[in-house]
Write an enzyme that holds these catalytic residues in place. Structure first.
Site, PDB file in Angstrom:
ATOM      1  N   CYS A   6       0.959  -1.374   0.033  1.00 19.61           N
ATOM      2  CA  CYS A   6       0.007   0.234   0.126  1.00 19.61           C
ATOM      3  C   CYS A   6       0.814   1.267   0.141  1.00 19.61           C
ATOM      4  O   CYS A   6       2.185   1.190  -0.346  1.00 19.61           O
ATOM      5  CB  CYS A   6      -0.912  -0.232   1.263  1.00 19.61           C
ATOM      6  SG  CYS A   6      -0.141   0.260   2.777  1.00 19.61           S
ATOM      7  N   THR A  38       2.085   3.202   2.426  1.00 21.14           N
ATOM      8  CA  THR A  38       3.365   2.890   3.390  1.00 21.14           C
ATOM      9  C   THR A  38       3.556   1.451   3.915  1.00 21.14           C
ATOM     10  O   THR A  38       4.572   1.304   4.468  1.00 21.14           O
ATOM     11  CB  THR A  38       2.683   3.701   4.741  1.00 21.14           C
ATOM     12  OG1 THR A  38       1.479   3.255   5.182  1.00 21.14           O
ATOM     13  CG2 THR A  38       2.634   5.179   4.382  1.00 21.14           C
ATOM     14  N   ILE A  63       1.779   0.277   5.897  1.00 22.06           N
ATOM     15  CA  ILE A  63       1.364   0.420   7.432  1.00 22.06           C
ATOM     16  C   ILE A  63      -0.198  -0.139   7.503  1.00 22.06           C
ATOM     17  O   ILE A  63      -0.460  -0.959   8.459  1.00 22.06           O
ATOM     18  CB  ILE A  63       1.333   1.692   8.197  1.00 22.06           C
ATOM     19  CG1 ILE A  63       2.867   1.995   8.159  1.00 22.06           C
ATOM     20  CG2 ILE A  63       0.664   1.926   9.512  1.00 22.06           C
ATOM     21  CD1 ILE A  63       3.052   3.546   8.610  1.00 22.06           C
ATOM     22  N   MET A  71      -1.877  -1.976   5.544  1.00 21.99           N
ATOM     23  CA  MET A  71      -1.958  -3.501   5.166  1.00 21.99           C
ATOM     24  C   MET A  71      -1.525  -4.523   6.248  1.00 21.99           C
ATOM     25  O   MET A  71      -2.145  -5.330   6.664  1.00 21.99           O
ATOM     26  CB  MET A  71      -0.987  -3.717   3.792  1.00 21.99           C
ATOM     27  CG  MET A  71      -1.700  -3.325   2.569  1.00 21.99           C
ATOM     28  SD  MET A  71      -3.055  -4.046   2.224  1.00 21.99           S
ATOM     29  CE  MET A  71      -3.087  -3.851   0.461  1.00 21.99           C
ATOM     30  N   HIS A  73      13.963 -13.962  12.999  1.00 26.17           N
ATOM     31  CA  HIS A  73      13.237 -13.910  14.633  1.00 26.17           C
ATOM     32  C   HIS A  73      11.738 -13.900  14.582  1.00 26.17           C
ATOM     33  O   HIS A  73      11.413 -14.596  15.643  1.00 26.17           O
ATOM     34  CB  HIS A  73      13.594 -12.375  15.054  1.00 26.17           C
ATOM     35  CG  HIS A  73      15.037 -12.517  15.495  1.00 26.17           C
ATOM     36  ND1 HIS A  73      15.886 -11.429  16.284  1.00 26.17           N
ATOM     37  CD2 HIS A  73      16.210 -13.088  14.944  1.00 26.17           C
ATOM     38  CE1 HIS A  73      17.161 -11.603  16.676  1.00 26.17           C
ATOM     39  NE2 HIS A  73      17.321 -12.588  15.664  1.00 26.17           N
ATOM     40  N   ARG A  75      14.985 -19.870  20.803  1.00 22.18           N
ATOM     41  CA  ARG A  75      14.262 -18.979  21.696  1.00 22.18           C
ATOM     42  C   ARG A  75      12.868 -18.390  20.840  1.00 22.18           C
ATOM     43  O   ARG A  75      12.143 -17.748  21.704  1.00 22.18           O
ATOM     44  CB  ARG A  75      15.073 -18.099  22.275  1.00 22.18           C
ATOM     45  CG  ARG A  75      15.528 -16.943  21.299  1.00 22.18           C
ATOM     46  CD  ARG A  75      16.522 -16.087  22.078  1.00 22.18           C
ATOM     47  NE  ARG A  75      17.213 -15.069  21.166  1.00 22.18           N
ATOM     48  CZ  ARG A  75      18.205 -15.393  19.965  1.00 22.18           C
ATOM     49  NH1 ARG A  75      18.503 -16.748  19.816  1.00 22.18           N
ATOM     50  NH2 ARG A  75      18.568 -14.279  19.418  1.00 22.18           N
ATOM     51  N   HIS A  76      13.126 -18.117  19.703  1.00 28.38           N
ATOM     52  CA  HIS A  76      12.074 -17.301  19.049  1.00 28.38           C
ATOM     53  C   HIS A  76      10.895 -18.104  18.691  1.00 28.38           C
ATOM     54  O   HIS A  76       9.754 -17.634  18.667  1.00 28.38           O
ATOM     55  CB  HIS A  76      12.733 -16.987  17.733  1.00 28.38           C
ATOM     56  CG  HIS A  76      13.745 -16.153  17.645  1.00 28.38           C
ATOM     57  ND1 HIS A  76      13.851 -14.666  18.361  1.00 28.38           N
ATOM     58  CD2 HIS A  76      15.068 -16.179  17.178  1.00 28.38           C
ATOM     59  CE1 HIS A  76      14.987 -14.393  18.105  1.00 28.38           C
ATOM     60  NE2 HIS A  76      15.919 -15.160  17.600  1.00 28.38           N
TER      61      HIS A  76
HETATM   62  C1  RB5 Z   1      -4.175   5.247   0.520  1.00 27.08           C
HETATM   63  O1  RB5 Z   1      -4.393   6.656  -0.002  1.00 27.08           O
HETATM   64  C2  RB5 Z   1      -3.117   4.906   1.659  1.00 27.08           C
HETATM   65  O2  RB5 Z   1      -3.825   5.243   2.753  1.00 27.08           O
HETATM   66  C3  RB5 Z   1      -2.808   3.445   1.852  1.00 27.08           C
HETATM   67  O3  RB5 Z   1      -2.322   3.037   0.491  1.00 27.08           O
HETATM   68  C4  RB5 Z   1      -2.001   3.143   2.660  1.00 27.08           C
HETATM   69  O4  RB5 Z   1      -0.634   3.946   3.025  1.00 27.08           O
HETATM   70  C5  RB5 Z   1      -2.488   2.864   3.956  1.00 27.08           C
HETATM   71  O5  RB5 Z   1      -1.771   2.624   5.156  1.00 27.08           O
END
Ligand code: RB5
Length: 145
Positions: A65, A67, A69, A71, A98, A132-133
């Site tokens: 996506c 960032t 983040i 996803m 890990h 350990r992991h």
């Molecule tokens: C889409 O604009 C953006 O929010 C998405 O691709 C992603 O970065 C979300 O975390």
């Protein structure tokens, strides 16, 4: 190994280079969409890929996506998923060694396609260290009960 790959409009820019890399390595994959730059909701694709991995039909998943983040937040809601979002080489290797990460989340607005391919390669080729992991991953799995 079979990989499920999914993206939204923010991550699709990374997909061609990653698919080309997987083709070159002879790693099979299924592209679960999206297939255009039209705006879509990333949780829809996170769920498709996370469900595909959690079901056992695919060994690993890649989610792209803007960032990585969103996803990762969404994919980690699915039981059995260990999704890692990262943008550096050390973390790409460590998330396998890990954390035995079974889903890799990358950002199309953060990484170049070349860097993304490098991170995918490290994630795929670094073995899980076990030891350990295993106990630590067990503690995470307990949280899903
Ligand atoms: C889409 O604009 C953006 O929010 C998405 O691709 C992603 O970065 C979300 O975390």
């Amino acid at each position: 190994m079979k990989i499920a790959i999914g993206c939204d409009h923010g991550g699709i820019v990374l997909k061609p280079a990653i698919l080309e890399f997987l083709d070159k390595k002879g790693i099979s994959y299924e592209d679960l969409g999206t297939y255009t730059t039209d705006s879509v909701d990333y949780p829809v694709y996170a769920k498709k890929v996370a469900d595909a991995v959690a079901s056992g039909a695919f060994e690993k998943g890649i989610l792209l996506c803007g960032t990585g983040i969103g996803m990762s937040i969404a994919a980690n809601k699915v039981k059995g998923i260990r999704a890692a979002v990262l943008s550096d080489e050390f973390s790409a290797a460590a998330c396998s060694a890990h954390n035995d990460a079974n889903v890799l989340c990358l950002g199309g607005r953060v990484l170049s396609p070349e860097k993304a391919v490098k991170l995918v390669d490290l994630w795929l080729t670094t073995p899980f260290e076990g030891s350990r992991h295993v106990r630590r991953l067990g503690l995470i799995a307990d949280m899903e009960k």
